[in-house]
Design an enzyme around this catalytic site. Sequence first.
Site, mmCIF file in Angstrom:
data_model
loop_
_atom_site.group_PDB
_atom_site.id
_atom_site.type_symbol
_atom_site.label_atom_id
_atom_site.label_comp_id
_atom_site.label_asym_id
_atom_site.label_seq_id
_atom_site.Cartn_x
_atom_site.Cartn_y
_atom_site.Cartn_z
ATOM 1 C CE LYS A 51 -7.746 58.144 37.786
ATOM 2 N NZ LYS A 51 -7.293 59.507 37.388
ATOM 3 C CG ASN A 52 -4.769 60.030 40.499
ATOM 4 O OD1 ASN A 52 -5.214 59.823 39.374
ATOM 5 N ND2 ASN A 52 -5.443 60.687 41.435
ATOM 6 N NE ARG B 257 -8.327 69.677 33.916
ATOM 7 C CZ ARG B 257 -7.229 70.094 34.495
ATOM 8 N NH1 ARG B 257 -6.488 69.276 35.203
ATOM 9 N NH2 ARG B 257 -6.839 71.332 34.397
ATOM 10 C CB CYS C 117 -13.020 68.671 33.692
ATOM 11 S SG CYS C 117 -12.663 68.731 35.424
ATOM 12 N NE ARG D 53 -9.123 69.032 37.662
ATOM 13 C CZ ARG D 53 -9.120 67.704 37.693
ATOM 14 N NH1 ARG D 53 -10.156 67.043 37.302
ATOM 15 N NH2 ARG D 53 -8.066 67.047 38.129
ATOM 16 C CG ASP E 169 -9.319 62.125 43.822
ATOM 17 O OD1 ASP E 169 -9.958 63.113 43.418
ATOM 18 O OD2 ASP E 169 -8.232 61.771 43.320
ATOM 19 C CB ILE F 74 -9.509 70.140 46.499
ATOM 20 C CG1 ILE F 74 -8.928 69.718 47.858
ATOM 21 C CG2 ILE F 74 -8.467 70.005 45.394
ATOM 22 C CD1 ILE F 74 -7.690 70.460 48.297
ATOM 23 N NE ARG G 100 -10.992 59.697 33.388
ATOM 24 C CZ ARG G 100 -10.924 60.715 34.254
ATOM 25 N NH1 ARG G 100 -12.009 61.370 34.587
ATOM 26 N NH2 ARG G 100 -9.779 61.091 34.769
#
Length: 414
Positions: free
Chosen positions: A22-23, A92, A116, A121, A303, A325, A395
């Site tokens: 996805k990223n 985002r 979020c 962020r 993640d 993070i 998502r």
Amino acid sequence: MDSLIIRGGKKLSGELKVSASKNACLPILFGTLLSEDKVELISLPSLRDINTSVKLLREMGAVVSGELSALKIDCKNINKTEAPYDLVKTMRASILVLGPLLARFGKAKVSLPGGCAIGGRPVDIHLSNFEKMGASIKLENGYINAKAKKLVGAHLDLSFPSVGATENLMMAAVLAEGETIINNAAKEPEIEDLADFLNSMGANISGQGTSTIKIAGIEKLGSCTHKPIGDRIEAATFVLTGLLTNSSLKVSNFKTKHLSSLFSILKEMGAKMQIEENEVTVFPSELKGVEATTMPYPGFPTDIQAQLMTLMCRANGVSVITEKIFENRFMHVPELIRMGANIKLEGKSAIISGGDEFVSAPVMCTDLRASAALVMAALVAKGESTISRIYHLDRGYENIEIKLGEVGADIKRV
Ligand code: UD1
């Protein structure tokens, strides 16, 4: 609103093939805005964020055709350079249209993403560096209004190796005049994939995957066909699920070198694994507690923090996870506690006393990766758990109930 119903306690077996990352896919989709030629993307995953990105491209005038297996995107006739609030608020990553639009059309208006669930962020690193490339930026009525006659190459020193800022600036620099150097760039594999995609359209990028990226600006990009890399985060989720359920499980279709940090933590925990280039098999293992800290790549990814915590709940002894993070990324903790976990929060750290059994409970997803942690816990909890608000999960995990069902999990969507 969909929920998942999971009856825990089943051993899993077989092979889980991960989907495309996805990223990696999101910045690549927005990178198509840089070209006047048609681009073809192969094997995109069916995810809510991918649909949102395609919707955004279409709203701006892109012609998108074909299936996700071979999606054709034609951005020749872009007639709108705006990303509206109703789309940006659901994703985002929409901020990544800023670089390509500014570089190709000299203007872009993007809703400020705002906060979020996992923290504030901000996007200051993106904006201050666009200014260094000659853009004028105004914040007006909740929107970022960016303009530039022609972006110019610059030496950019990022105050933090932000993934999104590195991607946005790299895309902008491709069509800027002269050379751009991004120092303290993020080194994530998804950035390498984006650079490879841009280079196959004719860009001149080198150093991707290191902390110094050089981009020699060019006039125009052409067409290409690109297949994004496998999703290391989905892969990690399945690896951790295999170990949690004490199963023999193969996870394939991704580059295992992208998960080196996770594998060293798991080895320290005592996990039995057979690691090949593009797949890993995990075996039933006796696990012990360890310490882990989230860091930019090649460090341990934020993640995967929530999913590793779920595994730590079942390891013997105490584990500690420190989140460096994001400021508020422990929202899975109260839900895991409701399922029987013994976790205490102390500032940026979570202290996990392992060894307790999970119990079933109705739980609620709060963000994407927290949702995956709850699915994992439910897979080993005695009884039936209902997980609601799974739109967060949708998502970033393609057909999760189908994939897990195929390897033996008792899971259904209602
Ligand atoms: C990307 C990933 C996300 C992952 C994150 C960190 C995508 C679509 N999303 O998000 O899944 O969790 O990397 O690996 O690829 N920051 C600032 N100012 C900025 C930009 C970032 O202060 O201008 C801060 C953020 O608030 C955060 C940290 O830097 O605390 C990391 O953010 P960043 O690397 O930019 O993450 P994203 O690109 O948003």
